[in-house]
Design a protein around this motif. Structure first.
Motif, PDB file in Angstrom:
ATOM      1  N   ARG A 119      15.774  23.659  28.377  1.00 13.65           N
ATOM      2  CA  ARG A 119      16.095  25.302  28.926  1.00 13.65           C
ATOM      3  C   ARG A 119      16.965  26.134  28.277  1.00 13.65           C
ATOM      4  O   ARG A 119      18.044  26.394  28.862  1.00 13.65           O
ATOM      5  CB  ARG A 119      16.129  25.156  30.419  1.00 13.65           C
ATOM      6  N   ARG A 120      16.756  26.212  26.833  1.00 13.82           N
ATOM      7  CA  ARG A 120      17.872  27.105  26.264  1.00 13.82           C
ATOM      8  C   ARG A 120      18.024  28.334  26.660  1.00 13.82           C
ATOM      9  O   ARG A 120      19.010  28.802  26.850  1.00 13.82           O
ATOM     10  CB  ARG A 120      17.084  27.242  24.723  1.00 13.82           C
ATOM     11  N   SER A 121      17.033  29.173  27.169  1.00 13.21           N
ATOM     12  CA  SER A 121      16.993  30.524  27.742  1.00 13.21           C
ATOM     13  C   SER A 121      18.011  30.369  28.968  1.00 13.21           C
ATOM     14  O   SER A 121      18.781  31.318  29.407  1.00 13.21           O
ATOM     15  CB  SER A 121      15.686  31.090  27.983  1.00 13.21           C
ATOM     16  N   ARG A 168       6.971  36.222  17.801  1.00 17.31           N
ATOM     17  CA  ARG A 168       6.223  36.775  16.611  1.00 17.31           C
ATOM     18  C   ARG A 168       6.421  38.442  17.020  1.00 17.31           C
ATOM     19  O   ARG A 168       5.850  38.960  18.004  1.00 17.31           O
ATOM     20  CB  ARG A 168       4.775  36.382  16.372  1.00 17.31           C
ATOM     21  N   ALA A 169       6.925  39.146  16.069  1.00 19.91           N
ATOM     22  CA  ALA A 169       7.218  40.481  16.220  1.00 19.91           C
ATOM     23  C   ALA A 169       6.517  41.422  15.285  1.00 19.91           C
ATOM     24  O   ALA A 169       6.306  40.977  14.104  1.00 19.91           O
ATOM     25  CB  ALA A 169       8.541  40.636  16.344  1.00 19.91           C
ATOM     26  N   GLU A 186      18.922  39.451  31.998  1.00 21.62           N
ATOM     27  CA  GLU A 186      18.023  39.088  31.031  1.00 21.62           C
ATOM     28  C   GLU A 186      18.469  38.542  29.715  1.00 21.62           C
ATOM     29  O   GLU A 186      17.852  38.581  28.912  1.00 21.62           O
ATOM     30  CB  GLU A 186      17.071  40.188  30.886  1.00 21.62           C
ATOM     31  N   LEU A 187      19.743  38.603  29.499  1.00 23.63           N
ATOM     32  CA  LEU A 187      20.288  38.045  28.271  1.00 23.63           C
ATOM     33  C   LEU A 187      20.059  37.080  27.546  1.00 23.63           C
ATOM     34  O   LEU A 187      19.614  36.909  26.442  1.00 23.63           O
ATOM     35  CB  LEU A 187      21.877  38.398  28.330  1.00 23.63           C
ATOM     36  N   GLY A 188      19.909  35.932  28.475  1.00 26.16           N
ATOM     37  CA  GLY A 188      19.616  34.674  28.188  1.00 26.16           C
ATOM     38  C   GLY A 188      18.081  34.373  27.576  1.00 26.16           C
ATOM     39  O   GLY A 188      18.004  34.045  26.466  1.00 26.16           O
ATOM     40  N   ALA A 222      14.944  36.214  20.706  1.00 24.37           N
ATOM     41  CA  ALA A 222      15.290  36.720  19.308  1.00 24.37           C
ATOM     42  C   ALA A 222      15.652  35.363  18.529  1.00 24.37           C
ATOM     43  O   ALA A 222      15.089  35.763  17.254  1.00 24.37           O
ATOM     44  CB  ALA A 222      16.713  37.391  19.520  1.00 24.37           C
ATOM     45  N   MET A 223      15.796  34.450  18.640  1.00 22.24           N
ATOM     46  CA  MET A 223      16.040  33.262  17.865  1.00 22.24           C
ATOM     47  C   MET A 223      14.788  32.700  17.561  1.00 22.24           C
ATOM     48  O   MET A 223      14.489  32.437  16.454  1.00 22.24           O
ATOM     49  CB  MET A 223      16.618  32.060  18.824  1.00 22.24           C
TER      50      MET A 223
END
Length: 514
Positions: free
Chosen positions: A89-91, A219-220, A406-408, A414-415
């Motif tokens: 759970r990286r986020s 995907r952006a 919401e930063l995490g 973003a990663m």
């Protein structure tokens, strides 16, 4: 020397251990030769480096040794748990680290560990009995201990100061309080590059981009809008539609970036509690132009960008054209020469701002290139080594309504985005004429670009952002513009078909591509 009397049923070694006293055999320095004394003293100090508390368990205060050893084992166990959570759970973990109270706790924990390690090193040096060593060995032992103190405790104190600086920067940066849900599985973030130079009246965003990110895979697609866009009709029910029922339509006096200044000058017309009328007006204008909902905004002040560039040690940029320093109302005092350059804050800012001999679209492209180069070159090593300078320079540089809670999530997103190919569409000539365009064509182009991104089966590839921030925009625009309506309204109002879009992208990318 007092002998240890074994307890009934225990041998001498077991009695010494259970008594909590050090093994007298390790303390009997008088019976050792000079070489053994030196080896013993150095071993105790090195034991403190690799296993804090081991020296005390062997030859000193065993209570202190046990406490230190338990802390050391606990830290390794905590590191293992953190590593596991990072994989699962990286986020969540990134969000936790982004909380102020967690950073404050971490700061004090690092200070406490630094103090404990310093005490252990000094005690290990004392246990080495430097007074019984020859002069050269004594000096070597003292130098070794001091060096390890600087590396370990000093490093922890430095880390604590970085954590403190980061906590202050995060608290001042993230002012948003309300998290917003994604729309159709995407977050749309408005990126503004604002210029508040001394020669300018008010703040005007010269670089206006909308980034649409898939919440699942990161995907952006980025959409760039000319600051010269006119004839903006706001969405029904919006704040700006109520203030301007006829739209922002007054010719060359009503440009997209001028809307920010107008709104700031007419704060009294906006609803009570509006923190930034300029951002609100620009946000609703981009929503009307793109047909997408804007969830959050991030505004970078180019005047403060100079401090940030200097803080990271400069930017590597491939300059395509000789760019003047000065011009306009002032004389040209220098040039930024073509080729790969390492630009400091002063030159990077002029590269982004320079107007002399350039079109507005080239200047906008240079600004996007400089900001993209900054993001691409902020690697973990640079951030770690220059963290305090970066945190100090970020004060007043960035504004956003993204909540700290919401930063995490967005850091994790973003990663993911950095591992993908970022597609880009720029609504500038000859793709469209900013003063005479068909909104339906723009909406269709936006939808087509997003649809192409979602259907893409390409293998993940790092965003093609070169040293100056050039992207894979030419191919993206070709695919995005091709499905656009081919009716008379579209062709006459835009003045460009899909081939025109390719030409526009080639012109923009030539400004900063290597």
């Amino acid at each position: 020397m007092r002998r240890v009397t074994p307890s009934p049923g225990l041998d001498a070694e077991e009695s010494v251990y259970l008594s909590g006293r050090p093994d007298r055999r390790l303390c009997d320095v008088e019976s050792m030769g000079p070489v053994l004394r030196r080896r013993r003293a150095v071993s105790l100090v090195l034991l403190t480096l690799v296993c804090p508390g081991a020296a005390q368990l062997a030859a000193g205060n065993r209570v202190l040794g046990r406490i230190a050893l338990r802390v050391w084992v606990g830290l390794w166990a905590l590191a293992a748990v953190v590593g596991l959570v990072l994989l699962v759970r990286r986020s969540w973990l990134l969000g936790l680290v982004g909380q102020g109270w967690v950073l404050a706790l971490l700061e004090w924990a690092l200070v406490g560990l630094a103090a404990l390690w310093a005490v252990l090193f000094v005690d290990a040096w004392r246990l080495g009995q430097p007074g019984r060593l020859v002069r050269t060995a004594r000096r070597g032992l003292t130098g070794l201990t001091a060096g390890l103190l600087v590396i370990t405790s000093g490093g922890l104190v430095y880390a604590a100061s970085n954590v403190a600086a980061g906590r202050e920067a995060l608290d001042s940066l993230f002012g948003g309080q309300r998290a917003v849900a994604a729309t159709d599985g995407r977050y749309n973030v408005l990126l503004l590059g604002a210029d508040t130079g001394k020669s300018r009246v008010g703040t005007r965003p010269d670089s206006i981009q909308l980034v649409s990110v898939d919440t699942e895979n990161g995907r952006a697609v980025t959409f760039g809008f000319s600051r010269d866009m006119e004839n903006i009709d706001f969405r029904p029910g919006s704040v700006m539609q109520r203030l301007m029922p006829e739209g922002w339509n007054c010719g060359d006096e009503c440009l997209l970036n001028g809307l920010f200044t107008w709104a700031e000058d007419h704060r009294d017309r906006f609803p009570a509690g509006t923190q930034s009328p300029g951002v609100l007006a620009t946000r609703e204008a981009v929503e009307a132009i793109s047909g997408l909902r804007v969830h959050y905004f991030v505004m970078v002040d180019l005047s403060g960008f100079r401090r940030m560039v200097d803080a990271v040690g400069g930017l590597d940029i491939s300059v395509q054209r000789r760019t003047p320093i000065g011009g306009g109302t002032s004389r040209v005092v220098g040039w930024i020469e073509p080729g790969r350059q390492r630009l400091d804050g002063y030159h990077a800012l002029w590269y982004a701002r320079s107007r002399e001999g350039s079109t507005n679209y080239e200047r906008m492209a240079r600004q996007r290139c400089v900001m993209a180069a900054m993001v691409d070159q902020l690697d973990p090593q640079t951030v770690l080594l220059r963290f305090q300078k970066i945190a100090a320079a970020s004060s007043g540089l960035i504004r956003t309504d993204l909540p700290q809670s919401e930063l995490g999530y967005f850091a994790d997103l973003a990663m993911k985005t950095r591992t993908q190919k970022i597609k880009s569409v720029n609504f500038v000539p000859p793709l469209i004429k900013p003063w005479d365009y068909d909104p339906a064509f723009v909406h269709q182009t936006v939808r087509s670009a997003i649809s192409a991104s979602e259907k893409s089966q390409e293998k993940p590839k790092k965003a093609t952002v070169r040293a100056a921030g050039a992207t894979s925009a030419p191919r993206a625009t070709t695919r995005a513009a091709a499905p656009a309506p081919a009716g008379p309204a579209a062709s006459s109002s835009t003045g460009a078909s899909a081939p025109g879009g390719r030409a526009a992208e080639s012109d923009l990318s030539a400004v900063c591509a290597s």
